[in-house]
Every structure is written in structure tokens, then in C-alpha cells.
Write a protein that holds these residues in place. Structure first.
Motif, PDB file in Angstrom:
ATOM      1  N   GLY A   1      44.428  52.114  39.354  1.00 26.32           N
ATOM      2  CA  GLY A   1      43.411  51.550  40.226  1.00 26.32           C
ATOM      3  C   GLY A   1      42.271  50.886  39.475  1.00 26.32           C
ATOM      4  O   GLY A   1      41.775  49.837  39.896  1.00 26.32           O
ATOM      5  N   ALA A   2      41.843  51.484  38.353  1.00 24.93           N
ATOM      6  CA  ALA A   2      40.719  50.933  37.594  1.00 24.93           C
ATOM      7  C   ALA A   2      41.059  49.562  37.018  1.00 24.93           C
ATOM      8  O   ALA A   2      40.232  48.641  37.044  1.00 24.93           O
ATOM      9  CB  ALA A   2      40.324  51.897  36.476  1.00 24.93           C
ATOM     10  N   ILE A   3      42.263  49.422  36.497  1.00 20.79           N
ATOM     11  CA  ILE A   3      42.687  48.120  35.961  1.00 20.79           C
ATOM     12  C   ILE A   3      42.853  47.119  37.097  1.00 20.79           C
ATOM     13  O   ILE A   3      42.517  45.937  36.968  1.00 20.79           O
ATOM     14  CB  ILE A   3      43.993  48.271  35.159  1.00 20.79           C
ATOM     15  CG1 ILE A   3      43.726  49.123  33.911  1.00 20.79           C
ATOM     16  CG2 ILE A   3      44.557  46.906  34.757  1.00 20.79           C
ATOM     17  CD1 ILE A   3      44.958  49.499  33.123  1.00 20.79           C
ATOM     18  N   GLY A   4      43.339  47.590  38.241  1.00 17.88           N
ATOM     19  CA  GLY A   4      43.432  46.725  39.409  1.00 17.88           C
ATOM     20  C   GLY A   4      42.069  46.226  39.848  1.00 17.88           C
ATOM     21  O   GLY A   4      41.918  45.069  40.262  1.00 17.88           O
ATOM     22  N   LEU A   5      41.050  47.086  39.739  1.00 14.27           N
ATOM     23  CA  LEU A   5      39.687  46.703  40.100  1.00 14.27           C
ATOM     24  C   LEU A   5      39.205  45.532  39.249  1.00 14.27           C
ATOM     25  O   LEU A   5      38.558  44.602  39.753  1.00 14.27           O
ATOM     26  CB  LEU A   5      38.752  47.902  39.937  1.00 14.27           C
ATOM     27  CG  LEU A   5      37.246  47.644  40.142  1.00 14.27           C
ATOM     28  CD1 LEU A   5      36.985  47.119  41.552  1.00 14.27           C
ATOM     29  CD2 LEU A   5      36.451  48.921  39.886  1.00 14.27           C
TER      30      LEU A   5
ATOM     31  N   ILE B   1      37.333  42.676  50.079  1.00 10.51           N
ATOM     32  CA  ILE B   1      37.820  43.949  50.618  1.00 10.51           C
ATOM     33  C   ILE B   1      38.477  44.771  49.516  1.00 10.51           C
ATOM     34  O   ILE B   1      38.240  45.976  49.388  1.00 10.51           O
ATOM     35  CB  ILE B   1      38.822  43.701  51.763  1.00 10.51           C
ATOM     36  CG1 ILE B   1      38.135  42.985  52.920  1.00 10.51           C
ATOM     37  CG2 ILE B   1      39.426  45.025  52.250  1.00 10.51           C
ATOM     38  CD1 ILE B   1      39.088  42.493  53.994  1.00 10.51           C
ATOM     39  N   LEU B   2      39.307  44.118  48.703  1.00  9.36           N
ATOM     40  CA  LEU B   2      40.006  44.832  47.637  1.00  9.36           C
ATOM     41  C   LEU B   2      39.050  45.334  46.569  1.00  9.36           C
ATOM     42  O   LEU B   2      39.260  46.407  45.998  1.00  9.36           O
ATOM     43  CB  LEU B   2      41.073  43.929  47.021  1.00  9.36           C
ATOM     44  CG  LEU B   2      42.295  43.635  47.902  1.00  9.36           C
ATOM     45  CD1 LEU B   2      43.249  42.673  47.192  1.00  9.36           C
ATOM     46  CD2 LEU B   2      43.025  44.928  48.261  1.00  9.36           C
ATOM     47  N   VAL B   3      37.998  44.560  46.266  1.00 16.28           N
ATOM     48  CA  VAL B   3      37.012  45.011  45.272  1.00 16.28           C
ATOM     49  C   VAL B   3      36.362  46.313  45.746  1.00 16.28           C
ATOM     50  O   VAL B   3      36.255  47.285  44.985  1.00 16.28           O
ATOM     51  CB  VAL B   3      35.943  43.927  45.032  1.00 16.28           C
ATOM     52  CG1 VAL B   3      34.729  44.524  44.306  1.00 16.28           C
ATOM     53  CG2 VAL B   3      36.522  42.785  44.209  1.00 16.28           C
ATOM     54  N   ILE B   4      35.934  46.341  47.002  1.00 14.52           N
ATOM     55  CA  ILE B   4      35.301  47.550  47.527  1.00 14.52           C
ATOM     56  C   ILE B   4      36.312  48.703  47.573  1.00 14.52           C
ATOM     57  O   ILE B   4      36.007  49.840  47.184  1.00 14.52           O
ATOM     58  CB  ILE B   4      34.734  47.294  48.937  1.00 14.52           C
ATOM     59  CG1 ILE B   4      33.635  46.229  48.874  1.00 14.52           C
ATOM     60  CG2 ILE B   4      34.180  48.591  49.534  1.00 14.52           C
ATOM     61  CD1 ILE B   4      33.159  45.757  50.240  1.00 14.52           C
TER      62      ILE B   4
END
Length: 317
Positions: free
Chosen positions: A57-61, A198-201
């Protein structure tokens, strides 16, 4: 649709645009399938599923943050509703990642991926409860077929069976339920802002939740482990590149088509488990898996023929 996330239709012939968009969805599903296999390798090495989920998730962020910076128009970040529903989506995707890797660690990639693919069934059940969707005989029949498939896949009818542990089965179903929460959160956030916002949040909420639940020692150890490239690949394929490709692809892909090509994910994950991780399934388990995949896909296609399927992430207008 959010046109700034894809090339203008005037620059690419419509048929080529449709083909390219569908390919984006296929690639996203392929990435998600491979991420399940990579997660299986990492959990097999002893890494905690929550730690693996956190780095995914962190890398996706980082990816979606870059996307938002490059495409800031219409972000809607001033909207309270966007923040609220995006945070709900973040709780859902955090549970989805974590329960998915727990299911893999306790069972197998094939079983975990297939059980997670049951997410549309949870969406329909919640929609029925909230009266957002009208229950029909075909839908109830499809849900019953999926339940039968789950019984065959997990082998819960067989007393003393240990091919699929209870924890693996429950975690796999919870990953699907969590993904249903993500779908609902995204659905209600979409009218208030851009997909990238939306994805960032959502991924920020995911990162905050999972860092709090992660083993601190293991979380730090990842930075110096020889396995760190696998964590990076997992994050890139499983949350960064895949989500961007999927959202962009949905701009010009019919929900029915997206529902069908989404089968690439559990099939890819299952093949990875069999070929790379030497996992195996009994004949009845394979039949149960096929029953789930075909029924869920047919259910999604049936719904999208009537109207836009609630199992497909809707984009802001």
C-alpha cells in the motif's frame, strides 16, 4: 468519465481506444494476480502478512500521489464527502490487502485469490439490504452457486480436512468483504472528486492503519533484507501501476467486458501458485474454483447488461 486520465478520443480511433483500454484492464488484473504470487513468496519466507500489505500500500501511495500531481484538475480535495467516502474506501482496501495475504499465508494463493473474487457477491448482499439493488431469481441463484463453489473449494464439508484451514477460508472471504467496502467507498466518493484524489486518500488511510498494526522490527528489517526488491515489485504491480492502469482503462471499457477480463487475476494467481509455489488442488476444489469464477463473472455481466454493475468501480462524471 474523467477524460484527463486518458488520451482524448479524437487522437485515437474509437476502436483502437477501446482495445487499448481493455488491454489496460487486462494488464491491471495480471498485475494483481502476480502480486498474489509474490505475496505468497514473501509470506512463505516468514514475513508477516500485515507488513507485506503495508509495503504494498505504501508504494502504491507514492504512485497515486505522482498521478494526482500530474493530473490535479477536478481533484475535489475541498469536499468533505470526498474525504469521508475515500477514507471508507481506504479502510476497505487495507482489510483487503491484509486479509488476502493472511489467507495466502495460512492456505494457498489459488484459494485466497478465488475467495477474494467473491467480492461482488458481498456487494449484492449489501445492496439488497440497503435496497440499492433489486433482488431477482437469477441473482439469488448465482449467489447460491458461489456458496456451493466456496464449499467445494474450501472442503468445509469434509470433517477433519486440512487442505484449507479455517483461518485461510475466513481470511479469504473477509478480503472479499473488505474489497466490497472499498467498492462502495469509491462509488460514493466518485461524484465528489477525481479517481486519483480518492486513491491518494484511500492509500494514505491504508498506510496509517497498517503501519499501526505492523510488527515494527519486521517493518524496519525490510529496508535491509535481500528480499527488498520483491517488496518493491509487489508495491508497483499490486497497488501502484495496477490501480492506475485499471482506472484509466475503465474510462472506455464496458462494465461487462471489465467483469470478464477481471478473471485474469485469480487465474494468474492460481497458475503462479501451482507453477512457482508448487501448490496443488484436488479435483473438487478445481471444480469449485471454476464454479465461483464463472458464476461471479456471469453475475457481473448480467447486471451490467441491465445497468452499470455495482461491482465495477464507477468513475466521476
Amino acid at each position: 468519465m474523467v477524460r484527463d486520465t486518458a488520451a482524448p478520443t479524437g487522437l485515437i480511433p474509437s476502436d483502437k481506444m477501446l482495445g487499448l483500454s481493455t488491454m489496460f484492464v487486462v494488464l491491471a488484473a495480471l498485475c494483481w494476480g502476480l502480486s498474489g504470487g509474490i505475496g505468497g513468496i514473501l509470506t512463505g519466507q516468514g514475513w508477516d502478512p500485515v507488513v507485506v500489505s503495508f509495503y504494498r500500500g505504501a508504494i502504491g501511495l507514492l504512485f497515486v500521489l505522482v498521478w494526482l500531481v500530474l493530473r490535479p484538475r477536478g481533484s475535489g480535495l475541498a469536499s468533505r464527502r470526498l474525504w469521508f467516502w475515500s477514507a471508507i474506501a481506504g479502510v476497505g482496501v487495507a482489510g483487503n490487502f491484509a486479509f488476502y495475504f493472511v489467507s495466502i499465508a495460512e492456505g494457498s494463493v489459488a484459494v485466497a485469490a478465488t475467495l477474494m473474487y467473491c467480492a461482488p457477491v458481498f456487494v449484492y448482499l449489501v445492496s439488497f439490504t440497503l435496497k440499492l439493488e433489486r433482488p431477482t431469481l437469477p441473482k439469488w441463484a448465482a449467489i447460491a452457486m458461489v456458496i456451493l463453489g466456496i464449499v467445494l473449494l474450501t472442503g468445509i464439508y469434509e470433517v477433519g480436512a486440512d487442505d484449507v484451514t479455517l483461518i485461510a477460508a475466513i481470511a479469504g472471504l473477509l478480503s472479499g468483504l473488505s474489497y466490497a467496502v472499498f467498492i462502495f467507498g469509491f462509488k460514493y466518493a466518485a461524484p465528489h472528486g477525481s479517481p486519483q484524489a480518492i486513491l491518494v486518500i484511500a492509500f494514505a488511510v491504508l498506510t496509517a492503519i497498517l503501519i499501526g498494526l505492523s510488527d515494527a522490527e519486521q517493518t524496519v528489517a525490510v529496508l535491509s533484507t535481500p528480499s527488498w526488491p520483491l517488496f518493491v515489485i509487489l508495491g508497483v504491480l499490486g497497488a501502484g501501476l495496477s490501480f492506475v492502469l485499471y482506472i484509466i482503462g475503465l474510462n472506455h471499457t464496458a462494465p461487462a467486458v471489465a467483469s470478464i477480463v477481471a478473471m485474469v487475476e485469480p487465474v494468474t494467481a492460481s497458475l503462479f501458485g501451482v507453477v512457482v509455489l508448487n501448490e496443488s488442488l484436488a479435483a473438487l476444489q478445481i471444480f469449485g474454483m471454476a464454479l465461483i469464477l464463472v458464476t461471479v463473472t456471469a453475475l457481473s455481466v448480467y447486471s451490467s447488461v441491465k445497468k452499470e454493475s455495482p461491482t465495477t468501480i464507477p468513475l466521476a462524471e
